[in-house]
Write an enzyme that holds these catalytic residues in place. Structure first.
Site, PDB file in Angstrom:
ATOM      1  N   ARG A  51      35.897 -45.522  44.806  1.00 56.32           N
ATOM      2  CA  ARG A  51      37.076 -44.877  44.228  1.00 56.32           C
ATOM      3  C   ARG A  51      37.552 -43.664  45.014  1.00 56.32           C
ATOM      4  O   ARG A  51      38.734 -43.352  45.004  1.00 56.32           O
ATOM      5  CB  ARG A  51      36.758 -44.465  42.795  1.00 56.32           C
ATOM      6  CG  ARG A  51      37.581 -45.250  41.829  1.00 56.32           C
ATOM      7  CD  ARG A  51      37.417 -44.825  40.439  1.00 56.32           C
ATOM      8  NE  ARG A  51      36.149 -44.129  40.189  1.00 56.32           N
ATOM      9  CZ  ARG A  51      35.739 -43.810  38.992  1.00 56.32           C
ATOM     10  NH1 ARG A  51      36.474 -44.121  37.949  1.00 56.32           N
ATOM     11  NH2 ARG A  51      34.593 -43.182  38.802  1.00 56.32           N
ATOM     12  N   HIS A 178      14.062 -55.233  44.771  1.00 58.64           N
ATOM     13  CA  HIS A 178      13.565 -54.862  46.099  1.00 58.64           C
ATOM     14  C   HIS A 178      12.062 -55.093  46.241  1.00 58.64           C
ATOM     15  O   HIS A 178      11.556 -55.205  47.342  1.00 58.64           O
ATOM     16  CB  HIS A 178      13.964 -53.432  46.472  1.00 58.64           C
ATOM     17  CG  HIS A 178      13.302 -52.388  45.648  1.00 58.64           C
ATOM     18  ND1 HIS A 178      13.796 -51.991  44.445  1.00 58.64           N
ATOM     19  CD2 HIS A 178      12.184 -51.681  45.858  1.00 58.64           C
ATOM     20  CE1 HIS A 178      13.004 -51.079  43.950  1.00 58.64           C
ATOM     21  NE2 HIS A 178      12.005 -50.864  44.771  1.00 58.64           N
ATOM     22  N   GLU A 216       3.826 -44.219  39.188  1.00 58.61           N
ATOM     23  CA  GLU A 216       4.700 -43.232  39.843  1.00 58.61           C
ATOM     24  C   GLU A 216       4.221 -41.836  39.486  1.00 58.61           C
ATOM     25  O   GLU A 216       3.653 -41.629  38.402  1.00 58.61           O
ATOM     26  CB  GLU A 216       6.139 -43.398  39.342  1.00 58.61           C
ATOM     27  CG  GLU A 216       6.769 -44.725  39.710  1.00 58.61           C
ATOM     28  CD  GLU A 216       8.164 -44.848  39.121  1.00 58.61           C
ATOM     29  OE1 GLU A 216       9.126 -44.541  39.829  1.00 58.61           O
ATOM     30  OE2 GLU A 216       8.283 -45.227  37.945  1.00 58.61           O
ATOM     31  N   HIS A 240      10.295 -55.968  37.869  1.00 60.62           N
ATOM     32  CA  HIS A 240       9.362 -55.862  38.999  1.00 60.62           C
ATOM     33  C   HIS A 240       7.986 -56.459  38.704  1.00 60.62           C
ATOM     34  O   HIS A 240       7.467 -57.278  39.455  1.00 60.62           O
ATOM     35  CB  HIS A 240       9.157 -54.399  39.403  1.00 60.62           C
ATOM     36  CG  HIS A 240      10.409 -53.680  39.746  1.00 60.62           C
ATOM     37  ND1 HIS A 240      11.428 -54.254  40.473  1.00 60.62           N
ATOM     38  CD2 HIS A 240      10.811 -52.425  39.484  1.00 60.62           C
ATOM     39  CE1 HIS A 240      12.406 -53.368  40.622  1.00 60.62           C
ATOM     40  NE2 HIS A 240      12.052 -52.263  40.028  1.00 60.62           N
TER      41      HIS A 240
END
Ligand code: NAD
Length: 487
Positions: A51, A178, A216, A240
Site C-alpha cells: 500500500r 517454513h 522458545e 509445525h
C-alpha cells in the site's frame, strides 16, 4: 559436498506485502542469497507490491536496508547486491481497491513463471485472489504462496480454502510452513527411506516413544494481543508440530512426489486419537523475577483473565498398525530455558542384557535437531574403553551437517530459500495441501472446545524453566522422562 546449484526458470515474483516485516526479515534476504548462489536466471524479476507510496529506487533502498539488517553474514559482494537490486521493482497496490492493478497486470512478462506471494494478513487473501483473477493474472501457470495462519479452526480454514479455490487450482496453491523447508526435515525422509537401517525398526515393536520439542526463549512480547487469540495449540501444534509428527510417523510413500508424500501425511493425521484432558498440560509463563523488562504472560497479553496457553505438552496416540502402543509426546512453549527444536526417537531396551544388571539401562536414541545446529545424532552403546571389566556407556554418532560439510555447511540454503525456489520450480512436496490443513484442524478443534467448555485454566510456570511441573508428570507417570531442553 553441497550440491550443484541449478538455476530455476525465468520468473516474475510479486510480493504482496513487500514492505512488511516478513518480507524484510525472511523473503527478501532469502531471495538475495539465492541470487548470490547463482540460482536466478538473468531476467528474473521481483516486484514488491504494497500500500505504501514508493518508487522503484525507493524500494531498492528499502531492500538494501533490510539486507543490511537481516542478510546473513555470507560472502556477497557489493556488486552482487547491486545486481540483485536491478531485479527489483515496486508498485503501489491496494488489495481492497482498484489502485495499481491494471499497472501490475501490464508489468507481467508473458511466457515466464508467475508467482504471487501473499505476505499480508489472511483477511486480504480473498481480495488478492479475486483481483488477480479480475485483472487476468490468475492463469493456469500462475502460483500463489500463502503464509500461515491457515484459519483459526476448521470452519475458517475451509472458508479460506474455498475462497482460494474460486480462482486457483490446488496445484497452484503453496501453503508455506517454513519448518518443512529445513534441511534436517528433508534429511529425515532421506534417513528413513534411503537407508535399510532404520525403517525395519521404525514401529511400535522397536520404538518406545517419540518426543517432539519446540522450545522458545522469547515471550509473546509485542504481539501479545494477537497471540492471546491464538495460543500455543493454534500457533505451533496444529501446524509445525503436526507436520513434524506426520513426517516421523507416515508410511513410506511410493514415490517422492508431492501428492504421494502428502497423502501419507494426511493418513497420519486421520489416524490420531482424540486426546483425553489428562493427557494435555497447558501453561502460562510467569514474570522473570529479577528482570522488570520481562513481565509474565498475563501482562503481555494485557488480559489478566486470559486462559490462553503459552505452553502446551500432550501425549498423542496414533491408531494404526505401525504405531499402536507407541506414544508421541509433544511440547512447545515460550520463555523456556533454551531455544531448541528437536525430535527424539527413543528405541526400546534390548530384550535381555547379557551384561547383567550392573551394566545399567541403555537405549538407542535418534535425535533430529532442527535448531540450533541442524543435524542428527544417534546414541549407541559401547564398552567404556580401558580395563576394569565390561562397563557400558552411550556415545553419540554425530551426523551434524557442520561436521560433515565443513565450511560449506553455511552454504546450505535456509528454509525460505529452498521453499521459494520450490515454488518457482513448481514442486509442492514441502507445502501443505488444503485437505491436510483441514484434517489437522478437525483433530485440533474438539481439544480446544473441550478445554474451553471445561473452563480449564493454564498452570503458571517459571520463565526460563522447562515448563510446568505437570508437563514433567505427563511423562513420569508413564515411567519416562523428557529430554533436557538445551541449546
Ligand atoms: P506486516 O503488517 O509487517 O506487513 C503487511 C504488509 O501488507 C505491508 O507491506 C502492507 O503495506 C501490506 N498491506 C496491508 N494492507 C494492504 C492492502 N490493503 N493492500 C495492499 N497491501 C497491503 O505483516 P507481516 O508480519 O509481514 O506478515 C505478513 C503475513 O505473513 C501475515 O499473514 C502473517 O501472519 C504471516 N507471517 C508473518 C511472519 C513474520 O515473521 N512476520 C511469520 C509467519 C507468518
Amino acid at each position: 559436498m553441497v550440491s550443484r546449484v541449478i538455476p530455476v526458470d525465468e520468473f516474475d515474483l510479486v510480493i504482496f506485502g513487500g514492505t512488511g516485516d516478513l518480507a524484510r526479515r525472511k523473503i527478501l534476504p532469502a531471495l538475495f542469497r539465492r541470487f548470490c548462489a547463482g540460482q536466478m536466471e538473468r531476467g528474473a524479476r521481483i516486484i514488491g507490491a504494497a500500500r505504501s507510496e514508493m518508487d522503484n529506487e525507493g524500494y531498492r533502498e528499502f531492500v538494501r536496508e533490510a539486507l543490511r539488517e537481516f542478510g546473513t553474514g555470507r560472502a556477497c559482494e557489493e556488486g552482487t547486491l547491486e545486481g540483485f537490486c536491478k531485479t527489483l521493482s515496486y508498485i503501489t497496490v491496494d488489495a481492497r481497491g482498484t489502485d495499481g492493478w491494471s499497472a501490475l497486470a501490464a508489468m507481467m512478462k508473458p511466457g515466464v513463471v508467475r508467482a504471487f506471494y501473499f505476505s499480508v494478513g489472511p483477511s486480504l487473501f480473498g481480495d488478492l485472489a479475486e483481483r488477480l483473477h479480475q485483472y487476468g493474472m490468475a492463469d493456469a501457470d500462475s502460483r500463489i504462496v500463502v503464509e500461515k495462519p491457515f484459519g483459526r479452526d476448521l470452519a475458517t480454514a475451509r472458508a479460506l480454502n474455498d475462497t482460494l479455490a474460486l480462482h486457483f487450482d490446488e496445484s497452484q496453491i503453496y501453503r508455506i510452513d517454513h519448518y518443512l523447508g529445513k534441511e534436517t526435515v528433508q534429511n529425515l525422509m532421506a534417513v528413513r527411506f534411503g537407508n535399510m537401517l532404520f525403517e525395519p525398526l521404525w514401529n511400535a515393536q522397536y520404538v518406545d516413544h517419540i518426543q517432539i520439542t519446540v522450545a522458545e526463549t522469547v515471550g509473546v512480547g509485542g504481539r501479545g494481543e494477537y497471540y492471546d487469540r491464538s495460543g500455543a495449540m493454534r500457533d505451533m501444534v496444529q501446524n509445525h508440530l503436526m507436520q513434524l509428527l506426520c513426517l516421523i510417523a507416515m508410511e513410506p510413500p511410493a514415490k517422492f512426489d508431492p501428492d504421494a508424500v502428502r497423502d501419507e501425511k494426511l493418513k497420519v493425521i486421520r489416524a490420531l486419537d482424540p486426546v483425553p484432558p489428562e493427557d494435555i498440560v497447558r501453561g502460562q509463563y510467569l514474570a522473570e523475577t529479577d528482570d522488570p523488562d520481562k513481565p509474565g504472560y498475563l501482562a503481555h497479553a494485557e488480559n489478566p483473565r486470559s486462559k490462553t496457553e503459552s505452553f502446551i505438552a500432550m501425549r498423542l496416540a496414533i491408531s494404526n498398525w505401525r504405531w499402536k502402543g507407541t506414544p508421541f509426546y509433544l511440547r512447545t512453549g515460550k520463555r523456556l530455558k533454551a531455544r531448541t527444536s528437536e525430535i527424539a526417537v527413543v528405541f526400546k531396551d534390548t530384550p535381555h542384557s547379557i551384561f547383567g544388571p550392573e551394566a545399567g539401562r541403555h537405549r538407542n536414541i535418534l535425535t533430529i535437531r532442527l535448531q540450533p545446529n541442524e543435524g542428527m545424532e544417534l546414541g549407541v552403546t559401547i564398552k567404556e574403553p580401558g580395563p576394569g571389566g565390561m562397563r557400558l556407556i552411550d556415545v553419540p554418532l554425530d551426523m551434524s551437517f557442520a561436521e560433515a560439510l565443513g565450511p560449506e555447511a553455511e552454504e546450505v540454503p535456509d528454509a525460505y530459500e529452498r521453499l521459494i525456489m520450490d515454488v518457482i520450480r513448481g514442486n509442492q512436496t514441502l507445502f501443505m495441501r488444503g485437505d491436510e490443513v483441514e484434517a489437522a484442524w478437525a483433530w485440533t478443534d474438539p481439544l480446544i472446545e473441550g478445554w474451553e467448555a471445561r473452563g480449564d485454566a493454564p498452570v503458571p510456570y517459571e520463565s526460563g524453566s522447562s515448563g510446568p511441573e505437570d508437563a514433567l508428570m505427563l511423562m513420569h507417570r508413564d515411567g519416562r522422562r523428557w529430554r533436557e531442553i538445551r541449546a
